[in-house]
Scaffold this active site. Structure first.
Site, PDB file in Angstrom:
ATOM      1  N   ASP A 103       0.839  -1.200   0.000  1.00 10.52           N
ATOM      2  CA  ASP A 103       0.000   0.000   0.000  1.00 10.52           C
ATOM      3  C   ASP A 103       0.873   1.249   0.000  1.00 10.52           C
ATOM      4  O   ASP A 103       2.032   1.208   0.420  1.00 10.52           O
ATOM      5  CB  ASP A 103      -0.886   0.036   1.261  1.00 10.52           C
ATOM      6  CG  ASP A 103      -1.844  -1.144   1.313  1.00 10.52           C
ATOM      7  OD1 ASP A 103      -2.175  -1.693   0.247  1.00 10.52           O
ATOM      8  OD2 ASP A 103      -2.239  -1.513   2.439  1.00 10.52           O
TER       9      ASP A 103
HETATM   10  N1  URA Z   1      -1.147  -6.013   3.819  1.00 10.65           N
HETATM   11  C1  URA Z   1      -1.657  -4.769   3.831  1.00 10.65           C
HETATM   12  O1  URA Z   1      -2.709  -4.527   4.430  1.00 10.65           O
HETATM   13  N2  URA Z   1      -0.991  -3.803   3.194  1.00 10.65           N
HETATM   14  C2  URA Z   1       0.194  -3.995   2.561  1.00 10.65           C
HETATM   15  O2  URA Z   1       0.781  -3.055   2.015  1.00 10.65           O
HETATM   16  C3  URA Z   1       0.710  -5.299   2.555  1.00 10.65           C
HETATM   17  C4  URA Z   1       0.027  -6.306   3.187  1.00 10.65           C
END
Ligand code: URA
Length: 233
Positions: A103
């Site tokens: 993310d």
């Molecule tokens: N899980 C998440 O919620 N976000 C990420 O960036 C990676 C794994």
């Protein structure tokens, strides 16, 4: 391999541009200017310079980036700059792409490659490559939350429960989770499903490859061999 082909394969532009760089005397091999684009060079361990910048030949590119917050993993980012903007132009031009996604606000280990087979291997659920996440949570992590994450939680878009391969509280609000799949927002959704909330998320390892302490946010380095990720090297 012809020197112009070497430059082309390593992302220094279209064939014509590569020939132009060489003919203009901007390419050195073994410290010497080589201005003949058709000269044959051995690619094994080949080191060369383009416009004063040192480069090493890699048949396939595989790099580890310490992703900072505020960057998107998508090729065409909407609100934030792309992680690709943190890499030098030749890597972008040869088409490296992130192996899975983090993310925008997640930091840590992100692998990028132009090797489609490797992307498939590392993202396929069949291969179960473990990823280690460090989550800072809004509320203290309870033993009940840890055991629920290990037992499996149901996420709203998936009827089958997803479970952490390992989970432990490393501090009052520090949860370490090991996941072998990579579903959308998986850590955040799993933590929410057990009644807590992720405030910060960091990936500290991808497979057997831990994010090195001396690789700062925004920095990247070559990974010499995928075996480093699979733990076979
Ligand atoms: N899980 C998440 O919620 N976000 C990420 O960036 C990676 C794994």
């Amino acid at each position: 391999m012809k020197l112009a082909q070497v430059l082309f394969s390593q992302g220094f532009g279209a064939r014509r541009e590569c020939e132009g760089l060489i003919a203009a005397g901007l390419v050195r091999v073994g410290g010497q200017v080589v201005d003949d684009p058709a000269v044959d060079v051995p690619t094994e361990g080949l080191q060369f310079e383009v416009e004063g910048k040192a480069w090493t030949y890699h048949e396939k590119a595989l790099v580890l980036l310490h992703k900072p917050a505020g960057y998107e993993c998508s090729q065409k980012p909407s609100a934030w700059p792309s992680v690709l903007s943190l890499l030098p132009a030749p890597l972008r031009k040869r088409g490296v792409q992130p192996i899975g996604r983090l993310d925008q606000d997640t930091t840590g280990a992100l692998l990028l490659t132009d090797d489609g087979t490797l992307i498939h291997k590392l993202t396929s659920p069949k291969h179960h490559v473990p990823k280690v996440y460090e989550a800072t949570t809004a509320d203290p992590v309870t033993p009940g939350q840890v055991s629920a994450l290990l037992k499996g939680v149901v996420l709203h878009d998936d009827p089958l429960p997803v479970r952490a391969a390992a989970a432990q509280a490393l501090g009052e609000r520090h949860l370490q989770l090991v996941l072998t799949e990579g579903k959308y927002h998986q850590v955040k959704r799993m933590v929410a499903a057990v009644g807590n909330r992720v405030e910060q998320l960091h990936r500290s390892a991808f497979g057997a490859l831990a994010l090195p302490a001396d690789l700062g946010p925004g920095q990247w380095r070559w990974i010499p061999d995928p075996g480093v990720i699979f733990g076979t090297r």
